[in-house]
Design an enzyme around this catalytic site. Sequence first.
Site, PDB file in Angstrom:
ATOM      1  N   LYS A  22       0.946  -1.428  -0.154  1.00 38.63           N
ATOM      2  CA  LYS A  22       0.179  -0.056  -0.174  1.00 38.63           C
ATOM      3  C   LYS A  22       0.998   0.985  -0.273  1.00 38.63           C
ATOM      4  O   LYS A  22       0.262   2.245  -0.679  1.00 38.63           O
ATOM      5  CB  LYS A  22      -1.273  -0.045   1.133  1.00 38.63           C
ATOM      6  CG  LYS A  22      -1.493   1.017   1.590  1.00 38.63           C
ATOM      7  CD  LYS A  22      -3.150   0.993   2.865  1.00 38.63           C
ATOM      8  CE  LYS A  22      -3.525  -0.673   2.782  1.00 38.63           C
ATOM      9  NZ  LYS A  22      -3.843  -0.184   3.821  1.00 38.63           N
ATOM     10  N   ARG A  92      -2.645   2.412   9.403  1.00 40.67           N
ATOM     11  CA  ARG A  92      -3.345   1.534   8.784  1.00 40.67           C
ATOM     12  C   ARG A  92      -2.304   0.615   8.186  1.00 40.67           C
ATOM     13  O   ARG A  92      -0.537   1.012   8.136  1.00 40.67           O
ATOM     14  CB  ARG A  92      -3.987   1.648   7.328  1.00 40.67           C
ATOM     15  CG  ARG A  92      -5.322   2.412   7.339  1.00 40.67           C
ATOM     16  CD  ARG A  92      -5.309   2.583   5.496  1.00 40.67           C
ATOM     17  NE  ARG A  92      -6.529   3.479   5.268  1.00 40.67           N
ATOM     18  CZ  ARG A  92      -7.696   3.521   5.109  1.00 40.67           C
ATOM     19  NH1 ARG A  92      -7.984   2.132   5.158  1.00 40.67           N
ATOM     20  NH2 ARG A  92      -8.592   4.447   5.072  1.00 40.67           N
ATOM     21  N   GLY A 101      -7.905  -7.232   5.443  1.00 39.62           N
ATOM     22  CA  GLY A 101      -8.740  -7.225   7.093  1.00 39.62           C
ATOM     23  C   GLY A 101      -8.246  -8.119   8.212  1.00 39.62           C
ATOM     24  O   GLY A 101      -8.500  -8.334   9.307  1.00 39.62           O
ATOM     25  N   MET A 103      -5.576  -7.257   9.571  1.00 38.94           N
ATOM     26  CA  MET A 103      -4.769  -6.126  11.035  1.00 38.94           C
ATOM     27  C   MET A 103      -5.512  -5.584  10.946  1.00 38.94           C
ATOM     28  O   MET A 103      -6.819  -4.882  10.510  1.00 38.94           O
ATOM     29  CB  MET A 103      -3.625  -6.073  10.655  1.00 38.94           C
ATOM     30  CG  MET A 103      -1.820  -7.804  10.492  1.00 38.94           C
ATOM     31  SD  MET A 103      -0.999  -6.857   9.578  1.00 38.94           S
ATOM     32  CE  MET A 103      -0.629  -6.502   7.722  1.00 38.94           C
ATOM     33  N   ARG A 336      -4.304  -1.461  -5.443  1.00 34.17           N
ATOM     34  CA  ARG A 336      -3.270  -2.379  -5.738  1.00 34.17           C
ATOM     35  C   ARG A 336      -4.111  -3.224  -6.849  1.00 34.17           C
ATOM     36  O   ARG A 336      -5.398  -2.922  -7.119  1.00 34.17           O
ATOM     37  CB  ARG A 336      -3.627  -3.052  -4.103  1.00 34.17           C
ATOM     38  CG  ARG A 336      -4.729  -3.224  -3.527  1.00 34.17           C
ATOM     39  CD  ARG A 336      -4.689  -4.296  -2.528  1.00 34.17           C
ATOM     40  NE  ARG A 336      -6.562  -3.950  -1.714  1.00 34.17           N
ATOM     41  CZ  ARG A 336      -6.597  -4.071  -0.183  1.00 34.17           C
ATOM     42  NH1 ARG A 336      -5.969  -3.711   0.386  1.00 34.17           N
ATOM     43  NH2 ARG A 336      -7.736  -4.238  -0.555  1.00 34.17           N
ATOM     44  N   HIS A 454     -16.372  -8.269   3.473  1.00 31.18           N
ATOM     45  CA  HIS A 454     -15.616  -9.282   4.132  1.00 31.18           C
ATOM     46  C   HIS A 454     -16.171  -9.713   3.854  1.00 31.18           C
ATOM     47  O   HIS A 454     -14.348 -10.751   3.126  1.00 31.18           O
ATOM     48  CB  HIS A 454     -15.580  -9.319   6.016  1.00 31.18           C
ATOM     49  CG  HIS A 454     -14.451 -10.098   6.253  1.00 31.18           C
ATOM     50  ND1 HIS A 454     -14.931 -10.992   6.613  1.00 31.18           N
ATOM     51  CD2 HIS A 454     -13.085  -9.611   6.599  1.00 31.18           C
ATOM     52  CE1 HIS A 454     -13.302 -11.687   7.513  1.00 31.18           C
ATOM     53  NE2 HIS A 454     -12.404 -11.427   6.916  1.00 31.18           N
ATOM     54  N   ARG A 560       0.312 -46.131  -6.312  1.00 36.66           N
ATOM     55  CA  ARG A 560       0.499 -47.093  -4.808  1.00 36.66           C
ATOM     56  C   ARG A 560      -0.276 -47.731  -4.992  1.00 36.66           C
ATOM     57  O   ARG A 560      -1.300 -48.128  -5.028  1.00 36.66           O
ATOM     58  CB  ARG A 560       0.333 -46.086  -3.774  1.00 36.66           C
ATOM     59  CG  ARG A 560       0.582 -44.908  -3.420  1.00 36.66           C
ATOM     60  CD  ARG A 560       0.698 -44.132  -2.557  1.00 36.66           C
ATOM     61  NE  ARG A 560       0.855 -43.257  -1.341  1.00 36.66           N
ATOM     62  CZ  ARG A 560       0.960 -41.380  -1.207  1.00 36.66           C
ATOM     63  NH1 ARG A 560       0.325 -41.685  -2.888  1.00 36.66           N
ATOM     64  NH2 ARG A 560       1.657 -40.854  -1.119  1.00 36.66           N
ATOM     65  N   GLU A 744      13.479 -42.116   1.505  1.00 29.55           N
ATOM     66  CA  GLU A 744      12.510 -41.080   2.032  1.00 29.55           C
ATOM     67  C   GLU A 744      12.798 -41.428   3.049  1.00 29.55           C
ATOM     68  O   GLU A 744      12.138 -41.447   4.281  1.00 29.55           O
ATOM     69  CB  GLU A 744      11.291 -42.347   1.891  1.00 29.55           C
ATOM     70  CG  GLU A 744      11.100 -43.204   1.549  1.00 29.55           C
ATOM     71  CD  GLU A 744       9.746 -43.808   0.626  1.00 29.55           C
ATOM     72  OE1 GLU A 744       8.277 -43.521   1.199  1.00 29.55           O
ATOM     73  OE2 GLU A 744       9.655 -44.980   0.656  1.00 29.55           O
ATOM     74  N   SER A 763      12.676 -40.927  -6.476  1.00 30.50           N
ATOM     75  CA  SER A 763      11.978 -40.091  -6.684  1.00 30.50           C
ATOM     76  C   SER A 763      11.756 -40.175  -4.812  1.00 30.50           C
ATOM     77  O   SER A 763      12.093 -41.139  -4.204  1.00 30.50           O
ATOM     78  CB  SER A 763      10.990 -41.397  -6.650  1.00 30.50           C
ATOM     79  OG  SER A 763       9.852 -40.023  -6.800  1.00 30.50           O
ATOM     80  N   THR A 766       8.699 -37.286   0.266  1.00 32.25           N
ATOM     81  CA  THR A 766       8.689 -36.191   0.572  1.00 32.25           C
ATOM     82  C   THR A 766       7.413 -36.095   2.081  1.00 32.25           C
ATOM     83  O   THR A 766       8.003 -35.908   3.508  1.00 32.25           O
ATOM     84  CB  THR A 766       8.890 -35.129   0.950  1.00 32.25           C
ATOM     85  OG1 THR A 766       7.573 -35.189  -0.786  1.00 32.25           O
ATOM     86  CG2 THR A 766      10.008 -34.905  -0.048  1.00 32.25           C
ATOM     87  N   ASN A 767       6.942 -37.678   2.240  1.00 37.01           N
ATOM     88  CA  ASN A 767       5.631 -37.767   3.164  1.00 37.01           C
ATOM     89  C   ASN A 767       6.449 -38.127   4.521  1.00 37.01           C
ATOM     90  O   ASN A 767       6.679 -37.862   5.753  1.00 37.01           O
ATOM     91  CB  ASN A 767       4.820 -38.359   3.047  1.00 37.01           C
ATOM     92  CG  ASN A 767       4.076 -37.625   1.505  1.00 37.01           C
ATOM     93  OD1 ASN A 767       4.132 -36.678   1.957  1.00 37.01           O
ATOM     94  ND2 ASN A 767       3.362 -38.810   1.329  1.00 37.01           N
ATOM     95  N   CYS A 830       7.796 -37.039  -5.135  1.00 36.69           N
ATOM     96  CA  CYS A 830       5.796 -38.254  -5.619  1.00 36.69           C
ATOM     97  C   CYS A 830       5.552 -38.002  -3.551  1.00 36.69           C
ATOM     98  O   CYS A 830       4.272 -38.335  -3.837  1.00 36.69           O
ATOM     99  CB  CYS A 830       6.044 -38.887  -5.945  1.00 36.69           C
ATOM    100  SG  CYS A 830       6.352 -40.344  -4.601  1.00 36.69           S
ATOM    101  N   TYR A 850      10.766 -33.477 -12.498  1.00 32.02           N
ATOM    102  CA  TYR A 850      10.266 -33.539 -12.212  1.00 32.02           C
ATOM    103  C   TYR A 850       9.355 -33.335 -11.389  1.00 32.02           C
ATOM    104  O   TYR A 850       9.651 -34.237 -10.261  1.00 32.02           O
ATOM    105  CB  TYR A 850       9.402 -35.098 -13.514  1.00 32.02           C
ATOM    106  CG  TYR A 850       9.119 -36.889 -12.671  1.00 32.02           C
ATOM    107  CD1 TYR A 850       8.685 -36.487 -11.904  1.00 32.02           C
ATOM    108  CD2 TYR A 850      10.261 -36.803 -12.854  1.00 32.02           C
ATOM    109  CE1 TYR A 850       8.224 -37.958 -10.715  1.00 32.02           C
ATOM    110  CE2 TYR A 850      10.217 -38.242 -12.495  1.00 32.02           C
ATOM    111  CZ  TYR A 850       9.442 -38.715 -10.661  1.00 32.02           C
ATOM    112  OH  TYR A 850       9.040 -39.795 -10.256  1.00 32.02           O
TER     113      TYR A 850
HETATM  114  C1  PEP Z   1       5.893 -40.841   0.711  1.00 37.72           C
HETATM  115  O1  PEP Z   1       6.480 -41.153   1.356  1.00 37.72           O
HETATM  116  O2  PEP Z   1       6.325 -39.021   0.652  1.00 37.72           O
HETATM  117  C2  PEP Z   1       5.178 -41.153  -0.401  1.00 37.72           C
HETATM  118  C3  PEP Z   1       5.081 -40.408  -1.609  1.00 37.72           C
HETATM  119  O3  PEP Z   1       4.812 -42.455  -0.460  1.00 37.72           O
HETATM  120  P1  PEP Z   1       3.698 -42.718   0.880  1.00 37.72           P
HETATM  121  O4  PEP Z   1       2.984 -41.740   1.226  1.00 37.72           O
HETATM  122  O5  PEP Z   1       2.698 -43.707   0.461  1.00 37.72           O
HETATM  123  O6  PEP Z   1       4.214 -43.402   2.139  1.00 37.72           O
HETATM  124 MG    MG Z   2       6.555 -43.223   1.555  1.00 36.52          MG
END
Ligand code: PEP
Ligand code: MG
Length: 874
Positions: A22, A92, A101, A103, A336, A454, A560, A744, A763, A766-767, A830, A850
């Site tokens: 702003k 502001r 809205g 803050m 804005r 709002h 899976r 993983e 691959s 990341t979970n 993945c 990818y």
């Molecule tokens: C993961 O662990 O990121 C993954 C893709 O496998 P899953 O979620 O099936 O454990």
């Molecule tokens: Mg996994």
Amino acid sequence: MAHKWVYMFKEGDMNKNLLGGKGANLCDMTKLGLPIPQGFIVTTEACTEYYNNDKNLSKDIIDQIKSSLTQLEEISGKKFGDTQNPLLVSVRSGARISMPGMMDTVLNLGLTDVSVEGLAKKTGNPRFAYDSYRRFIQMFSDVVMELPKSRFEVIIDELKEKKGVKLDTELDADDLKEMVVKFKEFYKKELGKDFPQDPETQLLEAVQAVFRSWMNSRAIAYRRMNDIPSDWGTAVNVQMMVFGNMGETSGTGVAFTRNPSTGEKLIYGEYLINAQGEDVVAGVRTPQPISHLEQDMPEVYKEFMAIANKLEDHYRDMQDMEFTVEDTKLYFLQTRNGKRTAASALKIAVELVKEGMITEKEAVLRVEPKQLDQLLHPTFDVTALKQAKTIGKGLPASPGAATGKVYFTAEDAKAAAARGEAVILTRLETSPEDIEGMHASKGILTVRGGMTSHAAVVARGMGTCCVSGCGEIKINEHDKSFTLDGKTYKEGDYISLDGSTGNIYGEQLKTVEAEISGDFEKFMKWADEYRTMKVRTNADTPADAAKAVEFGAEGIGLCRTEHMFFEEDRIKKVRKMIVAKEVEERKAALKELLPLQKGDFIGIYEAMGERPVTVRLLDPPLHEFLPTDKADIEEIAKEIGETYESLQATIDSLHEFNPMMGHRGCRLSVSYPEIADMQARAIIEAAIEVKKSKGYNIVPEIMIPLVGDKKELEYVKDIIVAAADDVIAKSGIELKYLVGTMIEIPRAALLADQIAEEAAFFSFGTNDLTQMTFGFSRDDAGKFLEDYYARGVYESDPFARLDQTGVGQLIEIAVEKGRKTRPDIKLGICGEHGGDPSTIEFCQKVGLNYVSCSPFRVPIARLAAAQAAITQSK
Ligand code: PEP
Ligand code: MG
């Protein structure tokens, strides 16, 4: 020279990081010579300094605020606290990215017992002066001193009753004077001190209050939803007040240069005569469309249109502008780039290219990837809609179709959504406190408020369907019910909303999925031209795979296989396989499963054509498949010729204390190599069959999960290769295939150079990588992470947005080491993070080939990857 903490509007430039969005625009508009009430900006750096300094303003900052004030007095020809012509200011917030809205704001600052008389004299309107004063006391008490506004409303109601009037507007100047006295008495009683009569003190207090509001709970929640880092801080804009509530030749409004819902090129907005800005936004009075201004004040309208067009040309984007007319003189208070729906964003981006205002490349950067989600959401089924009866109509504030149960408070809505219910939050009007309840809801319905209220602004930003301003609704928030079209709807009753038409239906309606076409298709084509990373999908059924291809998926990054085992007719076979005591028994069970798996793979290959498909071997803890029901156990026991007790004992022996870290992933294949053997055969046999029937040249990618050591990988890979080569040899058909692994487990990332000797691709899962790096259970962390956000320990969910500093470092190590061993190694992601734009930006940076995500997030990932490619190539 001392550090500069405060900038006059005429001094600043377009540095949004320092001045906030702003503030930077106000400086820019000042340079353009537009009618801007002048002022100054206390920078975002001062906000950081304030927090570093134990929430105190340093002497330097205070001195610079004071000297800027003196300059503002000179510019405006008014004086703070003056008896003749007092300067009043608004205070502001202004973050780098607007957080509407979230803050706090204080208006009319500078009014005191003395200056209120000055204002009355100057305007010849004592009623106006005292009304402004009482509003200021209320707002200051609320924002700065945390005395709730509602406590003052009680005093107002008492006064109205005493005077025998119903509306605030029926109170005269003397009544308002009395109100001010009462307000100040209340203030003193509650806080033990007088209402500050020194405007400078008021200002310094208000600046700090705005800084503090950066850390209020709704701002924290908003930042988490929108990936805004908390260390950015907010700037504070101190701007000379102009008044839209000085009578019939004054007014105030909000306008967009194009329609924020549809993108149509037409000035679009609302205003109220004789009102202050908060009246428009709060939706208390229903405003007039901007086209009426042409009749009300033709000259002002002309000037307004000219400036609005100029601003759009200047910023080369749709503008959201606030303006005030003070006694026929037009002022722009801010502009804005306007928040807009995804449909509107696409239309505007495409049309700006057509109009020659921006390039295709710029257009690609103009649409928020996460917003595309809105276009992929369902609409009502046409036949269901034909038969449905409209029970009412409000404003089409945010498009989409929503069906769900009615709830009346943000808290109830949040709780119901957590129970898995689809919720329609129904409110008289929403306020920023409702943000989390709104987020949890499928749709929002309000009784009051226009298209810029709002509820409307926030819902559009979230992509949540919203119908606002349905005045026919008689709502009883206390009883949790509302009446519309002669019928009462109670908490938990179903209704449906069409945010594109404003229609309300008193029943549950069938919805249908969205399709990609028109502007969307054209825009996505542009995005794809700039994208360098591939986008794959996580899909385990032919239907999901086909959907993902429709959305532009270029392959499957994760199939899976365990999901294929849960179906009714298969689970029994899987159970027999798990509880088998002898290898032969297990092999027999697996033999029954093989044709079923093969059938699944055929369906998937057919849906994907020659696009790459990564199939992962069985991963989850085996106990997930085990029967718990007595009848099920008895049935299996009978079939395999065991006693119930003996089978129950086997099942008990398979129990794990920590299944997420237990017997899953490649560990299963180490124990039971015949599982990997069966799956490899099914994968290869299916590919050969589709190659024969369709001529597709498929190169299956077989992925081994949860690997932590090269030897583990080698062991399972050998089983796969033996099985695959056997199938290929017997078929007499040539087929290439790849064997790779998920990364993983942190150990795998650290030893990626060794692992890459055996893996053709990595691959990133990341979970699990997040789970194991943080030591947070994927199944349980949700329960306590809320406390982390509330206490500011974490800003976002590490399971949704990749922790780039910790988990990201492991990925970087693995990329580097993997490529060192095998320069052509294929690298992807993945985990859930694969569809998150900030994570995708990181994946581009570290050079993955990818990303892979669920089908509905494929377009989001395509756009995020295109944007990452563009910004990182600059
Ligand atoms: C993961 O662990 O990121 C993954 C893709 O496998 P899953 O979620 O099936 O454990
Ligand atoms: Mg996994």
